[in-house]
Design an enzyme around this catalytic site. Structure first.
Site, PDB file in Angstrom:
ATOM      1  N   ASP A  87       3.854 -11.021   4.430  1.00  0.00           N
ATOM      2  CA  ASP A  87       4.226  -9.994   3.456  1.00  0.00           C
ATOM      3  C   ASP A  87       3.255  -8.833   3.663  1.00  0.00           C
ATOM      4  O   ASP A  87       2.072  -8.927   3.323  1.00  0.00           O
ATOM      5  CB  ASP A  87       4.138 -10.584   2.040  1.00  0.00           C
ATOM      6  CG  ASP A  87       4.528  -9.587   0.952  1.00  0.00           C
ATOM      7  OD1 ASP A  87       4.457  -8.367   1.214  1.00  0.00           O
ATOM      8  OD2 ASP A  87       4.862 -10.023  -0.167  1.00  0.00           O
ATOM      9  N   ARG A 130      28.829  -4.734   3.044  1.00  0.00           N
ATOM     10  CA  ARG A 130      27.860  -5.807   2.770  1.00  0.00           C
ATOM     11  C   ARG A 130      27.127  -6.160   4.067  1.00  0.00           C
ATOM     12  O   ARG A 130      25.937  -6.402   4.088  1.00  0.00           O
ATOM     13  CB  ARG A 130      28.542  -7.043   2.172  1.00  0.00           C
ATOM     14  CG  ARG A 130      27.547  -8.167   2.002  1.00  0.00           C
ATOM     15  CD  ARG A 130      27.990  -9.401   1.208  1.00  0.00           C
ATOM     16  NE  ARG A 130      29.350  -9.540   0.857  1.00  0.00           N
ATOM     17  CZ  ARG A 130      30.296 -10.121   1.634  1.00  0.00           C
ATOM     18  NH1 ARG A 130      29.990 -10.602   2.816  1.00  0.00           N
ATOM     19  NH2 ARG A 130      31.527 -10.219   1.210  1.00  0.00           N
ATOM     20  N   TYR A 157       1.535 -12.358  -4.968  1.00  0.00           N
ATOM     21  CA  TYR A 157       2.335 -11.680  -5.994  1.00  0.00           C
ATOM     22  C   TYR A 157       2.992 -12.754  -6.891  1.00  0.00           C
ATOM     23  O   TYR A 157       3.533 -13.742  -6.375  1.00  0.00           O
ATOM     24  CB  TYR A 157       3.403 -10.804  -5.319  1.00  0.00           C
ATOM     25  CG  TYR A 157       4.425 -10.288  -6.285  1.00  0.00           C
ATOM     26  CD1 TYR A 157       4.039  -9.588  -7.437  1.00  0.00           C
ATOM     27  CD2 TYR A 157       5.783 -10.508  -6.075  1.00  0.00           C
ATOM     28  CE1 TYR A 157       4.980  -9.136  -8.345  1.00  0.00           C
ATOM     29  CE2 TYR A 157       6.732 -10.037  -6.987  1.00  0.00           C
ATOM     30  CZ  TYR A 157       6.315  -9.362  -8.117  1.00  0.00           C
ATOM     31  OH  TYR A 157       7.252  -8.919  -9.027  1.00  0.00           O
ATOM     32  N   LYS A 187       7.636  -0.217  -2.609  1.00  0.00           N
ATOM     33  CA  LYS A 187       6.254   0.251  -2.737  1.00  0.00           C
ATOM     34  C   LYS A 187       5.974   1.434  -1.800  1.00  0.00           C
ATOM     35  O   LYS A 187       6.592   2.458  -1.936  1.00  0.00           O
ATOM     36  CB  LYS A 187       5.326  -0.944  -2.509  1.00  0.00           C
ATOM     37  CG  LYS A 187       5.702  -2.179  -3.357  1.00  0.00           C
ATOM     38  CD  LYS A 187       5.649  -1.864  -4.826  1.00  0.00           C
ATOM     39  CE  LYS A 187       5.944  -2.986  -5.789  1.00  0.00           C
ATOM     40  NZ  LYS A 187       7.017  -3.901  -5.568  1.00  0.00           N
TER      41      LYS A 187
HETATM   42  O1  P1T Z   1       9.683  -5.924  -6.561  1.00  0.00           O
HETATM   43  P1  P1T Z   1      10.327  -6.304  -5.267  1.00  0.00           P
HETATM   44  O2  P1T Z   1      10.781  -5.132  -4.453  1.00  0.00           O
HETATM   45  O3  P1T Z   1      11.361  -7.355  -5.410  1.00  0.00           O
HETATM   46  O4  P1T Z   1       9.143  -6.932  -4.345  1.00  0.00           O
HETATM   47  C1  P1T Z   1       8.495  -8.120  -4.653  1.00  0.00           C
HETATM   48  C2  P1T Z   1       7.084  -8.114  -4.085  1.00  0.00           C
HETATM   49  C3  P1T Z   1       6.822  -8.832  -2.934  1.00  0.00           C
HETATM   50  N1  P1T Z   1       5.589  -8.853  -2.386  1.00  0.00           N
HETATM   51  C4  P1T Z   1       4.568  -8.179  -2.936  1.00  0.00           C
HETATM   52  C5  P1T Z   1       3.215  -8.240  -2.298  1.00  0.00           C
HETATM   53  C6  P1T Z   1       4.759  -7.429  -4.091  1.00  0.00           C
HETATM   54  O5  P1T Z   1       3.719  -6.765  -4.609  1.00  0.00           O
HETATM   55  C7  P1T Z   1       6.054  -7.407  -4.705  1.00  0.00           C
HETATM   56  C8  P1T Z   1       6.310  -6.677  -5.965  1.00  0.00           C
HETATM   57  N2  P1T Z   1       5.162  -6.387  -6.707  1.00  0.00           N
HETATM   58  C9  P1T Z   1       5.108  -5.736  -7.895  1.00  0.00           C
HETATM   59  C10 P1T Z   1       6.189  -5.328  -8.583  1.00  0.00           C
HETATM   60  C11 P1T Z   1       3.756  -5.519  -8.410  1.00  0.00           C
HETATM   61  O6  P1T Z   1       3.545  -4.679  -9.307  1.00  0.00           O
HETATM   62  O7  P1T Z   1       2.831  -6.187  -7.911  1.00  0.00           O
END
Ligand code: P1T
Length: 379
Positions: free
Chosen positions: A170, A46, A98, A195
């Site tokens: 971000d 962890r 987001y 991503k």
């Molecule tokens: O999905 P996750 O790995 O938990 O990430 C969240 C997140 C945070 N910041 C941005 C700018 C993001 O685009 C996302 C996740 N976004 C999508 C799943 C989407 O399709 O926009």
């Protein structure tokens, strides 16, 4: 080391026991201790795992940061940052974010007495009237999801430094290939590793990158105490994905530009959101702080109601209708009913997130096939 070399090598050495060139997947939850506390630097996965450590070091190198921490999702990484706050603290953030970030701010952390101000951040000075004795952090996303606004990171950092606030960025849409917020004055860089960093739509992961020793210690405490850390198999997949980040990003940028320019002249399209256009309202800032404009393009369909927008969104053959972005394959998303459904209509419509908006994550397929797919779907 330059970016491409770091993407392939940073944090990674041949395995000391076997000489394996690729970092092994250390699929273990725990580690042998000769006597209590006498171990080889690892106690329990962890908190520390060698495969994850290699990835954290590689991501830190790509963001010109000293430290990296990986989480089991982007939201897990965001959550860890918010856990630095206490009831009564205030955060200033953008009004174009987001949907999941908006949701954790309003539906989770407001319940714990933290206040969020959602502002138009097109000019950093817009935050000045909202800074008070309770303000702790500025949270920005740039480019924004989904309308591709660009926020001036240097300008924000000048204000946060003067007022002793944390600046968290971000950097998911840009990736470290296009933008390094720490070099521009940010304190914390957050990524949805899911991503561009992972790049193949097969892993969900998040990361935080920081330079400050105390900030790292505080975040590491949350990481270990709250425990949203990812497993070694996922860390391995991201290490593998990172080895082509520079190649993929170059192709995403080239295809993104071709798609944006094609759509700009299309009779079915009203607006095209892409920061590379000279008439994009923040184009100069984008040129100044980014090394390219990326592969994300959003569009609004001229005169289309929800039903017509759904029809078009469902008629693509190469672009796949799905949430997420940043993978090698092209995706199309309908923000108001998919990724941004948790933002109230009146809030999202203020920033142009309307029912006729579609977001394209332009992949690295052959551009002729992508343009042909757009042409047939928009007929
Ligand atoms: O999905 P996750 O790995 O938990 O990430 C969240 C997140 C945070 N910041 C941005 C700018 C993001 O685009 C996302 C996740 N976004 C999508 C799943 C989407 O399709 O926009």
């Amino acid at each position: 080391m330059k970016f491409a070399t770091k993407a392939i090598h940073a944090g990674q050495e041949p395995d000391p026991t076997t000489g394996a060139v690729m970092t092994p997947i250390y699929q273990t939850s725990t580690y042998w201790q000769k006597s209590p506390g006498d171990n080889k630097g690892y106690e329990y996965s962890r908190g520390t795992n060698p495969t994850r450590q290699a990835l954290e070091d590689c991501l830190a190198a790509l963001e010109n940061a000293k430290y990296g921490l990986c989480f089991s999702s982007g939201m897990g990484a965001t959550d860890a940052v918010l856990r630095l706050l206490k009831p009564g603290d205030e955060v200033i953030t953008g009004n174009d974010l987001y949907g999941g970030s908006y949701r954790i701010f309003t539906k989770v952390y407001e319940r714990y007495g933290i206040k969020f101000h959602f502002l138009d951040l097109s000019s950093p000075e817009n935050i000045l009237p909202y800074i008070n004795a309770h303000t702790r952090m500025i949270w920005i996303e740039t480019p924004t999801n989904p309308t591709m606004r660009i926020i001036d990171i240097r300008g924000m950092a000048a204000i946060t430094k003067e007022h002793g606030l944390l600046l968290a960025v971000d950097n998911t849409f840009a990736s470290p290939y296009l933008q390094n917020p720490i070099d521009l004055g940010a304190d914390i860089v957050m990524h949805s590793v899911t991503k561009y960093l992972g790049g193949h739509s097969d892993v969900v992961m998040g990361a935080l990158l920081v330079n400050d020793d105390q900030l790292y210690k505080n975040l590491w405490f949350v990481y270990n105490a709250c425990g949203a850390t990812p497993g070694p198999q996922d860390a391995f997949l991201v290490l593998r994905g990172l080895k082509t980040l520079h190649l993929r990003m170059k192709a995403h940028c080239e295809n993104g530009e071709r798609v944006a320019r094609y759509l700009k002249d299309h009779p079915r399209i009203d607006k095209v959101y892409w920061p590379g256009f000279t008439d994009h309202p923040n184009h100069e800032i984008a040129k100044n702080q980014m090394r390219g404009f990326g592969g994300m393009v959003s569009i609004t369909l001229k005169g289309a109601d929800l039903q017509e927008t759904f029809r078009i969104a469902s008629s693509f053959k190469v672009f796949t209708l799905a949430e997420s972005l940043g993978g090698v394959e092209s995706l199309i998303n309908h923000p108001t009913t998919m990724t941004h459904g948790s933002i109230p209509r009146e809030e999202r419509e203020k920033v142009g997130v309307t029912d006729n908006l579609l977001r394209l994550s332009v992949g690295v397929e052959d551009i002729e096939d992508l343009l042909a797919d757009l042409e047939q779907a928009l007929k």
